[in-house]
Design a protein around this motif. Structure first.
Motif, mmCIF file in Angstrom:
data_model
loop_
_atom_site.group_PDB
_atom_site.id
_atom_site.type_symbol
_atom_site.label_atom_id
_atom_site.label_comp_id
_atom_site.label_asym_id
_atom_site.label_seq_id
_atom_site.Cartn_x
_atom_site.Cartn_y
_atom_site.Cartn_z
ATOM 1 N N GLY A 135 -55.261 -24.032 -95.543
ATOM 2 C CA GLY A 135 -54.340 -24.828 -96.339
ATOM 3 C C GLY A 135 -54.700 -26.296 -96.346
ATOM 4 N N GLY A 136 -53.782 -27.101 -96.819
ATOM 5 C CA GLY A 136 -54.036 -28.533 -96.906
ATOM 6 C C GLY A 136 -55.101 -28.842 -97.935
ATOM 7 N N ASP A 137 -55.964 -29.800 -97.612
ATOM 8 C CA ASP A 137 -57.076 -30.169 -98.492
ATOM 9 C C ASP A 137 -58.390 -29.605 -97.977
ATOM 10 O OD1 ASP A 137 -55.816 -31.955 -100.488
ATOM 11 O OD2 ASP A 137 -55.278 -33.109 -98.724
ATOM 12 N N THR A 138 -58.300 -28.523 -97.271
ATOM 13 C CA THR A 138 -59.468 -27.909 -96.645
ATOM 14 C C THR A 138 -60.505 -27.451 -97.665
ATOM 15 O OG1 THR A 138 -58.211 -27.158 -94.730
ATOM 16 C CG2 THR A 138 -60.212 -25.952 -95.235
ATOM 17 N N LEU A 139 -61.783 -27.602 -97.278
ATOM 18 C CA LEU A 139 -62.895 -27.042 -98.042
ATOM 19 C C LEU A 139 -63.590 -26.007 -97.167
ATOM 20 C CD1 LEU A 139 -64.578 -30.223 -99.602
ATOM 21 C CD2 LEU A 139 -62.768 -28.796 -100.562
ATOM 22 N N VAL A 140 -63.730 -24.795 -97.673
ATOM 23 C CA VAL A 140 -64.484 -23.737 -96.996
ATOM 24 C C VAL A 140 -65.541 -23.268 -97.988
ATOM 25 C CG1 VAL A 140 -64.394 -21.478 -95.881
ATOM 26 C CG2 VAL A 140 -62.453 -23.048 -95.672
ATOM 27 N N TYR A 141 -66.811 -23.475 -97.659
ATOM 28 C CA TYR A 141 -67.839 -23.142 -98.647
ATOM 29 C C TYR A 141 -69.152 -22.773 -97.970
ATOM 30 C CZ TYR A 141 -68.946 -28.166 -98.076
ATOM 31 O OH TYR A 141 -69.251 -29.409 -97.580
ATOM 32 N N GLY A 142 -70.172 -22.586 -98.792
ATOM 33 C CA GLY A 142 -71.434 -22.088 -98.248
ATOM 34 C C GLY A 142 -71.271 -20.625 -97.888
ATOM 35 N N LYS A 143 -71.705 -20.255 -96.680
ATOM 36 C CA LYS A 143 -71.539 -18.883 -96.188
ATOM 37 C C LYS A 143 -70.527 -18.842 -95.039
ATOM 38 C CE LYS A 143 -76.161 -17.308 -97.511
ATOM 39 N NZ LYS A 143 -77.428 -16.681 -97.055
ATOM 40 N N ALA A 144 -69.666 -19.833 -95.013
ATOM 41 C CA ALA A 144 -68.685 -19.944 -93.937
ATOM 42 C C ALA A 144 -67.705 -18.771 -93.955
ATOM 43 C CB ALA A 144 -67.930 -21.253 -94.054
ATOM 44 N N LYS A 145 -67.183 -18.458 -92.763
ATOM 45 C CA LYS A 145 -66.204 -17.385 -92.627
ATOM 46 C C LYS A 145 -65.019 -17.878 -91.797
ATOM 47 C CE LYS A 145 -69.576 -13.600 -92.843
ATOM 48 N NZ LYS A 145 -70.135 -12.421 -92.128
ATOM 49 N N VAL A 146 -63.834 -17.567 -92.268
ATOM 50 C CA VAL A 146 -62.614 -17.855 -91.529
ATOM 51 C C VAL A 146 -61.868 -16.542 -91.404
ATOM 52 C CG1 VAL A 146 -60.492 -19.208 -91.417
ATOM 53 C CG2 VAL A 146 -62.525 -20.176 -92.507
ATOM 54 N N SER A 147 -61.605 -16.103 -90.173
ATOM 55 C CA SER A 147 -61.038 -14.770 -89.991
ATOM 56 C C SER A 147 -60.091 -14.721 -88.797
ATOM 57 C CB SER A 147 -62.167 -13.755 -89.810
ATOM 58 O OG SER A 147 -62.906 -14.037 -88.628
ATOM 59 N N GLY A 148 -59.692 -13.511 -88.430
ATOM 60 C CA GLY A 148 -58.776 -13.332 -87.312
ATOM 61 C C GLY A 148 -57.432 -13.968 -87.613
#
Length: 294
Positions: A178-191
């Motif tokens: 959330g927020g103004d977060t950037l998730v890009y490339g081959k990044a993973k956010v899990s759990g």
């Protein structure tokens, strides 16, 4: 009373479903300001329950199965809405986008390009999903979120606020971005991980477990964060005021565009100025001291 009728013009889907082209029987205006005039040819639906209220299907778009398009929603281009999906409110689905399964797309959400939204996922508020992005499972996309590229959001993940998920990034499990977060490339956010604030997660970085990444944190490279102790964020309070991050798993530093080891950071900083070198050297040594205490 519907604003359209089924014409005699039909075509059959590859699975054998007969679709009818719709024709507007009244002149009406969608909440988006688009006016449909009586006599306008629309897109293709299987049955009257597929289209209701002020909603409209046009061009080569197809709506069939038990799918519904209602409210002031608009489906056009080569878009496909099928199964038990529901598109309503002021939502728009267009391009080659597909919405199916039990997915819900509503409010001012937009699905376009080659995007796919399916499963029991929900896309709403002002969220946009486009390019080849996929949203599935029980995922929820809301706020002013953008999911693009070949990014995937699935499982029970939630993406909200002004977050941006793109590239080949994946957000899944029970993760929240959330927020103004950037998730890009081959990044993973899990759990059960949570990424918020102005955080940037990219490269091959992985955020998982119960990790909380927030503020102006920068996580890149092959860093792996599963706990709050897996990284540290510092602030350059002697010149630029920007934040910089050390990640434990790969023992690397991220400072703006710089990404490298502590020694490399010190070398670069001294090359910039004596003052900068002394400060960054102090932080690198501080982290080294903490590592030796473990």
């Amino acid at each position: 009373m519907n604003n359209y009728k089924l014409s005699d013009e039909t075509k059959t889907t590859p699975c054998g479903t007969v679709l009818h082209r719709v024709v507007a029987t009244t002149t009406f205006t969608l909440a988006s300001g688009i006016t449909i005039n009586a006599g306008d040819l629309g897109g293709w639906i299987e049955k009257e329950s597929n289209l209701s209220d002020n909603a409209w299907v046009s061009d080569n778009a197809q709506v069939y199965g038990d799918a519904r398009v209602s409210g002031d929603a608009l489906v056009f281009g080569n878009a496909l809405v099928t199964s038990d999906a529901w598109v309503y409110g002021n939502a728009q689905v267009f391009g080659n986008a597909q919405v199916y399964g039990n997915a819900l797309v509503y409010d001012n959400a937009m699905i376009y390009g080659n995007a796919q939204v399916y499963g029991k996922s929900r896309v709403y508020s002002n969220a946009e999903v486009y390019n080849g992005a996929k949203v599935s499972g029980n995922a929820k996309i809301s706020g002013n979120t953008t999911v693009s590229g070949d990014a995937e959001v699935y499982g029970n993940a939630q993406v909200s606020g002004d977050a941006f998920v793109s590239g080949d990034a994946q957000v899944y499990g029970y993760a929240k971005v959330g927020g103004d977060t950037l998730v890009y490339g081959k990044a993973k956010v899990s759990g059960d991980a949570m990424v918020c604030g102005n955080a940037r997660v990219y490269g091959d970085a992985e955020i998982s477990g119960n990790a909380l990444v927030y503020g102006d944190t920068l996580v890149r490279g092959d860093a792996q964060i599963m706990h709050v102790s897996d990284y540290m964020v510092f602030k350059n309070n002697w010149s630029s005021g920007r934040y910089f991050t050390w990640t434990k798993s790969n023992d690397m530093w991220t400072v703006g565009c710089f990404y490298g080891t502590g020694d490399e950071l010190i070398e670069k900083a001294y090359a910039d100025s004596e003052n900068s070198g002394k400060h960054y050297e102090a932080y690198v040594k501080f982290v080294e001291t903490l590592k030796n205490m473990e």
